[in-house]
Design a protein around this motif. Structure first.
Motif, PDB file in Angstrom:
ATOM      1  N   TYR C 313       0.716  -1.091  -0.029  1.00 29.60           N
ATOM      2  CA  TYR C 313      -0.016   0.124   0.012  1.00 29.60           C
ATOM      3  C   TYR C 313       0.871   1.424   0.115  1.00 29.60           C
ATOM      4  N   THR C 314       1.832   1.184   0.751  1.00 28.07           N
ATOM      5  CA  THR C 314       2.617   2.219   0.845  1.00 28.07           C
ATOM      6  C   THR C 314       3.368   2.555  -0.723  1.00 28.07           C
ATOM      7  N   ARG C 315       3.913   1.538  -1.235  1.00 26.68           N
ATOM      8  CA  ARG C 315       4.507   1.765  -2.285  1.00 26.68           C
ATOM      9  C   ARG C 315       3.308   2.390  -3.370  1.00 26.68           C
ATOM     10  N   ALA C 316       2.165   1.722  -3.684  1.00 23.74           N
ATOM     11  CA  ALA C 316       1.216   2.338  -4.616  1.00 23.74           C
ATOM     12  C   ALA C 316       0.734   3.569  -4.082  1.00 23.74           C
ATOM     13  N   LEU C 330      -0.253   8.808 -14.353  1.00 27.74           N
ATOM     14  CA  LEU C 330      -0.196   8.578 -12.942  1.00 27.74           C
ATOM     15  C   LEU C 330      -0.691   7.232 -12.797  1.00 27.74           C
ATOM     16  N   GLU C 331       0.025   6.557 -11.701  1.00 33.44           N
ATOM     17  CA  GLU C 331      -0.419   5.111 -11.415  1.00 33.44           C
ATOM     18  C   GLU C 331      -1.460   5.301 -10.270  1.00 33.44           C
ATOM     19  N   ARG C 352      -7.209  -4.946  -2.924  1.00 38.34           N
ATOM     20  CA  ARG C 352      -6.453  -3.986  -3.840  1.00 38.34           C
ATOM     21  C   ARG C 352      -5.081  -4.364  -3.933  1.00 38.34           C
ATOM     22  N   CYS C 353      -4.659  -5.283  -3.542  1.00 37.28           N
ATOM     23  CA  CYS C 353      -3.224  -5.416  -3.373  1.00 37.28           C
ATOM     24  C   CYS C 353      -2.632  -6.363  -4.605  1.00 37.28           C
TER      25      CYS C 353
END
Lengths: 302, 351, 389
Positions: C313-316, C330-331, C352-353
């Motif tokens: 999640y942090t990465r996303a 934008l991702e 969502r992962c």
């Protein structure tokens, strides 16, 4: 949540569940249910004696002194020997007639003027609100009495007079809720889409802004019955012998306190029509209270 | 390139009433002379802080209010027609009859308030179509389904109320409603600022895709420079009812010429730890639009103010490549910033 | 570094009509002395609920259903921890605004429109620092009237009583007399003096003048400064800033952030900053906690988090943030934030992962250490998942 249901039904169910979460709503609606049943079944509960005018209370004799409950008159008779049971039953119909008519007419006038005034603003708003201000300057009872005196006495005249006065409250409440709605994005969005003013008022403003007025109106139905009873009491409303709770209280006005040795001798003459009025008003007030809680925008889910 | 909207000296003054007779005693100058050309097929970003008049500009174009002065010229799409219609003053009915209403649409900032909570999604999306009498019956339903698919929603969502949706989905519905009448021009009034970061990207990508697919022109109103960067071709920076700089997006980011643009760019917190750039912190608050400072409006907060700024108003002049700036010292600003505040953030490409 | 405040397995639920909203599910975080801790996440992820639970200001229908909030008021060492959830409401009242203070997003609703700015700042002193101020006034009086004067000495005795035992009966008798009114006035004057002092400290020009004004005379940025002044009045050990700058414009936000940084060096010891803006976190915080749907996903030092984000999640989230140097599309994170009445089973982020595995659906990942002061709640980093795969 069941997805197969139509969303409108689901929404209705949700609103109803919110209303009936409230114990006061349950009491209020049960009382109302009893009154409605009595009103609908009036011809069977108390068969009318005079077919041409069922609202006329039957009476045997002309004695001024009320008689206590007996097997013939289960609630006893009031002054003039009118049957209290018959009056109480058919008075329910009268009460509904008064409440529904007065509030219905006042709501239509008040909501329409309120929407127009709030939505258009400017000079129209100014004119309507100043007229309302002028009507507000005279107390409700005084103004109603004045109109009734001008029209002549009678229950129908009282109803018209009350409707002509009562709408002033709804204009103000409706307008104030419109003023905030008018600036909301979805109203603006509708304007950008080219939706006509009439449709905006009908589809966007009315459904979202009418709740405060509805709550107020449901409480007012009860109080209108009290006002009409008062008019009957002072002799401007229903004629003698008409099945109207206020009129029955008026008949019993000399027998509120009995003779010195038995002050409660004629209790039935005043207590039974009085209790009817109180319960009727209570029912509507409880319903209004429950509606207010249910429609409270703060509690509405997102 | 073909123009679609041309604003000429557009002004909007809100009257301030006072006294017993409610006469106009003053005016809030929300827009004070805007000249702007918007070309067909582009996305123009309109950036500025709250109260600078960016939303007022957008609302003027869709005629949510009547401009006090100036022209809004709309050029319809037909080939060969160069004659535009000035829509600044014509009555709203005429706007609808000329068919311009359906060509100019708007997406609002907050999807929780821009959708009527008591209407079903299908009715919300069908509303503009009904209002313009474009479809009816079966065709209307098909069109609504088509629109739902376009914005990435499905049949499941057709019969629902807005409160059953999340913020991002609601904004999708608002977009579907806006594109329902096949508009040429969309005003996007902060369409992502009420949304979360993760959803913001979804909406931006959706808008970008729709622009290509439907050949739309956007006016993207926002306070956040970085958001608009992904979608806009040109950027206009506003300050207190005036445009201070307008250029291609890349040019604004790499070579801003107005000190205010510099401050805006450096004010955005950068999500990167390595990079500790000096921030240009402007002194004081945005002056009230009730009586904006004379001459250059930015002079009260500008770190490089000279006497000329207080007496002469700078005009928006072209410095080549379509880059226009309203600043007396535009030629030296970049050097001044460098000397006083050090390296600029966007020079740091190492992120 | 020593701990200042710490939550252990904090659980908060909201009992609404539609069901129980599981707003916080076992949140454990720790703020050290002298540290700026950033709590980031999207709206509805529970970051505000976390601090409100810590301060015990959760509103109906919310309820704290478990866990501990340990507060270490001692300056060095964790010897005297008190569990805030066990304290009486009176203790909490004395604590809030004194040892721990809070600033909120909306300065307009935080300030009373019918009180002048000075009075509002002074109120904080009158509430928390009455004793200290009384002592000081008495000392000043001692210094000024040294000569024996019977009237003055009676007055002084009365004042001393007011300072030490404000509940004494004799004071109640005299409470409406000019004698005690003048004592109140002195207290007020002293509080006002301190208020002006603290306003001036926040680099607000014309502090005297500002103190006499009312909130509607001030701009949004200025109001937020005043709110900060109120919060800092009693030199709190911890300042909680709940989205303190997100309603402000970019240039004003820059001013407030600068002010906070400046104050951090001079006045405040620790800050707990709640924000949705990763940029603000990167610029102001030392440590970061990332929250998603009522869970704390990742806690790390700011440098580690931005250079080596571990949780998907942090990465996303970091990829979804617009940046200067970024080009192209934008991702985004697919899907929507879950409804917390029925949160997804197991790890709440798994629908969502991108790296979701079967175990993510079934079990809740425990927080594991993955590096120096770096904790992640994700099965990518636990033994269990490795065994399975």
């Amino acid at each position: 949540m069941n997805k197969k249901q139509h969303p409108r039904i689901r929404e209705l169910k949700f609103t109803l569940s919110r209303i009936f979460r409230n114990p006061s709503a349950i009491i209020g609606f049960s009382l109302l249910f009893v009154f409605v049943t009595v009103a609908v079944l009036a011809p069977y509960i108390a068969p009318p004696k005079y077919a041409h005018n069922p609202y006329l209370m039957p009476h045997k004799g002309y004695s001024q002194t009320p008689k206590p409950p007996s097997s013939k008159n289960i609630f006893g008779t009031t002054s003039g020997q009118y049957d209290i049971f018959y009056g109480a039953v058919w008075g329910t119909r009268t009460a509904f007639k008064i409440g529904m008519f007065v509030i219905g007419v006042a709501l239509i006038i008040g909501v329409c003027l309120g929407i127009i005034s709030g939505y258009y603003g400017g000079i129209i708003d100014e004119i309507i609100m100043r007229v309302v201000d002028i009507i507000f300057a005279v107390p409700l009872l005084v103004l109603t009495m004045a109109i009734v005196v001008a029209f002549g006495r009678g229950l129908d005249k009282v109803m018209i007079a009350l409707a002509l006065v009562k709408w002033r409250d709804y204009v103000r409440v409706m307008r104030s809720s419109i003023l905030t709605l008018r600036e909301l994005d979805y109203v603006q969005a509708a304007r950008v889409m080219g939706v006509s003013n009439f449709t905006i008022m009908r589809k966007h403003i009315l459904p979202n802004g009418i709740y405060p007025v509805l709550v107020m109106a449901s409480m007012d139905i009860g109080s209108m019955v009290i006002v009409a009873a008062f008019m009957s009491f002072i002799g401007l409303g229903a004629p003698k012998g008409y099945a109207d709770w206020g009129q029955m209280v008026a008949l019993a006005r000399n027998y509120i306190v009995g003779p010195v040795d038995d002050p409660l001798k004629y209790w039935h003459a005043i207590a039974i029509p009085g209790a009817c009025i109180v319960l009727f008003v209570l029912a509507w007030n409880l319903i209004g209270d429950a509606l207010r809680d249910a429609f409270d925008p703060k509690q509405r889910r997102r | 390139m073909q123009k679609i909207i041309e604003l000429k000296n557009l002004k909007k003054h809100y009257p301030v009433l006072g006294g017993v007779f409610r006469r106009q005693v003053d005016a809030v100058k929300a827009l004070d002379g805007i000249d702007l050309d918007i070309y067909r097929g582009e996305c123009l970003g309109l950036v500025g802080e709250s109260g600078c008049g960016k939303t007022t500009t957008g609302k003027a174009i869709v005629r949510l209010h009547k401009p006090t002065e100036g022209k809004i010229v709309f050029y319809p799409s037909e080939e060969g027609t160069t004659a535009g219609t000035d829509i600044a003053k014509i009555p709203l009915n005429a706007l609808k009859q000329l068919g311009i209403r359906s060509k100019l649409q708007m997406v609002f900032q907050d999807p929780t308030t821009s959708l009527n909570p008591r209407m079903l999604i299908k009715n919300i999306i069908a509303e503009p179509l009904k209002a313009q009498h474009l479809f009816r019956g079966r065709a209307l339903e098909d069109r609504v389904m088509e629109l739902l698919n376009l914005v990435g929603l499905t049949k499941d969502h057709y019969l629902r109320y807005p409160h059953e949706f999340s913020g991002g989905q609601r904004q999708r519905i608002a977009v579907a409603r806006a594109i329902a009448t096949n508009p040429d021009f969309l005003i996007l009034d902060e369409p992502t600022s009420a949304l979360d970061v993760s959803v913001q990207a979804q909406i931006l990508n959706l808008l970008h895709g729709l622009q290509l697919k439907l050949n739309l022109t956007y006016l993207f109103v926002t306070h956040h420079l970085l958001v608009v960067k992904y979608i806009s071709h040109r950027l206009a920076v506003m300050y207190l009812g005036k445009i201070v700089e307008i250029a291609k997006t890349g040019d604004i980011f790499s070579h801003p010429h107005h000190p205010y643009t510099h401050a805006l760019l450096s004010g955005i917190p950068v999500p990167d730890v390595e990079h500790k750039q000096q921030r240009i912190v402007l002194k004081g608050d945005v002056p009230s639009p009730l009586n904006p400072p004379p001459a250059c409006r930015f002079h009260t907060r500008c770190p490089f103010v000279i006497d000329r700024c207080k007496t002469h108003e700078p005009i928006l002049e072209d410095i080549g490549n379509g880059h226009r700036v309203a600043c007396h010292r535009q030629a030296e600003v970049e050097k001044l910033v460098h000397d006083r505040f050090g390296k600029r953030s966007s020079d740091n490409k190492a992120i | 570094m020593s701990k200042l405040i710490e939550t252990i397995d904090l659980v908060t639920n909201f009992y609404t009509h539609e069901g129980v909203v599981k707003a916080l599910d076992k949140v454990s975080l720790c703020v050290d002395h002298g540290c700026t801790f950033g709590l980031v996440g999207e709206s509805g992820c529970g970051k505000s609920v976390t601090v409100r639970s810590m301060m015990r200001i959760i509103q109906e229908p919310g309820k704290i259903d478990g866990g501990k909030v340990l507060f270490y008021p001692g300056n060095n060492g964790s010897e005297t921890a008190i569990d805030l959830l066990q304290q009486s409401e009176a203790t909490m009242k004395a604590l809030r605004g004194d040892k721990i203070s809070m600033i909120f997003q909306e300065p307009n609703s935080a300030l009373n429109p019918i009180m002048s700015i000075g009075e509002q700042v002074a109120e904080s002193f009158l509430f928390h620092r009455k004793k200290e101020m009384s002592q000081q006034i008495l000392m000043d009086m001692d210094a000024s009237i040294s000569k024996a004067n019977p009237l003055k000495s009676i007055l002084k005795a009365l004042y001393r009583l007011a300072a030490t035992r404000p509940e004494a009966l004799i004071l109640k008798l005299f409470s409406k007399t000019p004698l005690l009114k003048s004592w109140e006035n002195r207290l007020h004057k002293e509080a006002m003096r301190r208020a002006v002092e603290i306003i001036a400290k926040l680099s607000i020009p014309h502090a005297q003048d500002i103190a006499r004004r009312y909130p509607h005379n001030l701009s949004g940025g200025m109001k937020q400064r005043i709110v900060i002044a109120i919060a800092l009045a009693c030199n709190p050990l911890l300042l909680i800033a709940d989205e303190a700058t997100s309603n402000l414009d970019v240039t004003i936000q820059a001013q407030i952030l600068d002010l906070l940084k400046d104050l951090k060096q001079k006045v405040i010891s620790s800050v707990l900053l709640i924000t949705h803006d990763l940029g603000i976190v990167a610029e102001t915080c030392d440590r970061v906690g990332v929250m998603y749907a009522g869970n704390l996903c990742e806690v790390a030092d700011v440098k580690d988090l931005f250079s080596e984000p571990r949780h998907p999640y942090t990465r996303a989230l970091l990829n979804a943030v617009p940046r200067f140097a970024h080009e192209g599309e934008l991702e985004s994170i697919e899907g929507n934030v879950p409804n917390l009445v029925n949160p997804p089973s197991g790890c709440r982020f798994h629908p969502r992962c991108r790296d979701a595995k079967s175990i993510c659906k079934d079990a809740f990942p425990e927080s594991t250490k993955v590096g120096n002061n770096h904790q992640v709640a994700c099965f990518l980093y636990t033994e269990k998942s490795r065994e399975k795969s």
